[in-house]
Design an enzyme around this catalytic site. Structure first.
Site, mmCIF file in Angstrom:
data_model
loop_
_atom_site.group_PDB
_atom_site.id
_atom_site.type_symbol
_atom_site.label_atom_id
_atom_site.label_comp_id
_atom_site.label_asym_id
_atom_site.label_seq_id
_atom_site.Cartn_x
_atom_site.Cartn_y
_atom_site.Cartn_z
ATOM 1 N N HIS A 19 29.318 32.086 35.213
ATOM 2 C CA HIS A 19 29.468 32.814 36.485
ATOM 3 C C HIS A 19 28.103 32.965 37.158
ATOM 4 C CE1 HIS A 19 33.081 34.970 34.484
ATOM 5 N NE2 HIS A 19 33.585 34.204 35.425
ATOM 6 N N LYS A 43 46.792 38.254 35.053
ATOM 7 C CA LYS A 43 46.274 38.528 33.703
ATOM 8 C C LYS A 43 46.653 39.953 33.320
ATOM 9 C CE LYS A 43 42.248 35.472 34.190
ATOM 10 N NZ LYS A 43 40.795 35.431 34.426
ATOM 11 N N ARG A 93 35.448 24.175 36.751
ATOM 12 C CA ARG A 93 34.967 23.655 35.477
ATOM 13 C C ARG A 93 35.554 22.286 35.166
ATOM 14 N NH1 ARG A 93 36.548 28.979 32.355
ATOM 15 N NH2 ARG A 93 38.264 28.556 33.756
ATOM 16 N N SER A 131 35.451 33.681 30.171
ATOM 17 C CA SER A 131 35.374 35.075 29.711
ATOM 18 C C SER A 131 36.329 35.305 28.545
ATOM 19 C CB SER A 131 35.746 36.025 30.854
ATOM 20 O OG SER A 131 34.815 35.927 31.887
HETATM 21 O O1 PNS Z 1 38.122 35.318 37.425
HETATM 22 P P1 PNS Z 1 39.542 35.095 37.873
HETATM 23 O O2 PNS Z 1 40.497 35.975 37.080
HETATM 24 O O3 PNS Z 1 39.942 33.651 37.844
HETATM 25 O O4 PNS Z 1 39.599 35.548 39.406
HETATM 26 C C1 PNS Z 1 40.806 35.490 40.116
HETATM 27 C C2 PNS Z 1 40.753 36.454 41.307
HETATM 28 C C3 PNS Z 1 40.509 37.875 40.844
HETATM 29 C C4 PNS Z 1 39.665 36.006 42.260
HETATM 30 C C5 PNS Z 1 42.135 36.336 42.009
HETATM 31 O O5 PNS Z 1 43.152 36.696 41.120
HETATM 32 C C6 PNS Z 1 42.203 37.217 43.260
HETATM 33 O O6 PNS Z 1 41.740 36.808 44.308
HETATM 34 N N1 PNS Z 1 42.783 38.427 43.100
HETATM 35 C C7 PNS Z 1 42.920 39.380 44.190
HETATM 36 C C8 PNS Z 1 44.362 39.361 44.763
HETATM 37 C C9 PNS Z 1 44.509 38.134 45.656
HETATM 38 O O7 PNS Z 1 43.961 38.076 46.733
HETATM 39 N N2 PNS Z 1 45.232 37.119 45.145
HETATM 40 C C10 PNS Z 1 45.231 35.829 45.780
HETATM 41 C C11 PNS Z 1 46.490 35.526 46.485
HETATM 42 S S1 PNS Z 1 46.765 33.856 46.031
#
Ligand code: PNS
Length: 164
Positions: A19, A43, A93, A131
């Site tokens: 990150h 998650k 990745r 993570s």
């Molecule tokens: O590190 P991650 O878990 O891959 O990050 C994913 C994250 C948190 C960026 C994504 O789940 C997110 O944007 N969550 C906020 C809610 C949202 O806007 N969802 C996207 C609609 S597709």
């Protein structure tokens, strides 16, 4: 000229060297970078609270003057709309990341047309890193020093080993 603002969103549970590599490289390309600690509803519960994840991300980015860390429990598109034109930068990745990231990018674009998404290739030395892998190694008492910044390694280890 308008400031070029990048958003680096993620769960950061916990923030890894992978990150940080993406954040550092993004900070060289944009005027301002917001590391946005968020909730991934796909998650289950995070190992670290929102505040803990913000603290860890703040500590490892403290040397980057154009980077700030915030927590936002909502839609990324809503945050983007609030701050105005910006670019979401996500690390890729492998091909396996692409489908999910592509779907999110298109959904976000539909929700907030002023927001762009760019994908940055993860550095080869961090291609395998996640993570969830860090949490798993730490929970069994394994050495995570190759995966997270030195100032975080011990406390992550202590916190997660207790839960094993
Ligand atoms: O590190 P991650 O878990 O891959 O990050 C994913 C994250 C948190 C960026 C994504 O789940 C997110 O944007 N969550 C906020 C809610 C949202 O806007 N969802 C996207 C609609 S597709």
């Amino acid at each position: 000229m308008e400031k070029r603002i990048a958003l680096c969103p993620g769960s950061f549970d916990p923030i890894t060297k992978g990150h940080l590599d993406i954040i550092r490289r993004t900070a060289r390309l944009f005027d301002e970078v917001v590391v946005l600690v968020m909730v991934n509803y796909a998650k289950n519960n995070t190992a670290f609270s929102g505040q803990e994840r913000v603290d860890m991300a703040s500590r490892v980015t403290a040397d980057l003057p154009n980077v700030r860390v915030e927590f936002f429990d909502g839609l990324l598109a809503d945050y983007a709309r609030k701050i105005g034109p910006c670019t979401v930068v996500k690390g890729l990745r492998a091909v396996s990341d692409f489908e999910y990231e592509f779907q999110m990018a298109l959904t976000n674009k539909k929700l907030c047309p002023s927001m762009e998404t760019m994908f940055m290739t993860t550095a080869i030395e961090y291609m395998y890193l996640s993570s969830s892998m860090v949490r798993q190694v730490a929970s069994f008492g394994g050495d995570i020093s190759a995966f997270v910044c030195p100032e975080l390694a011990q406390e992550i280890q202590d916190r997660l080993a207790k839960k094993a």
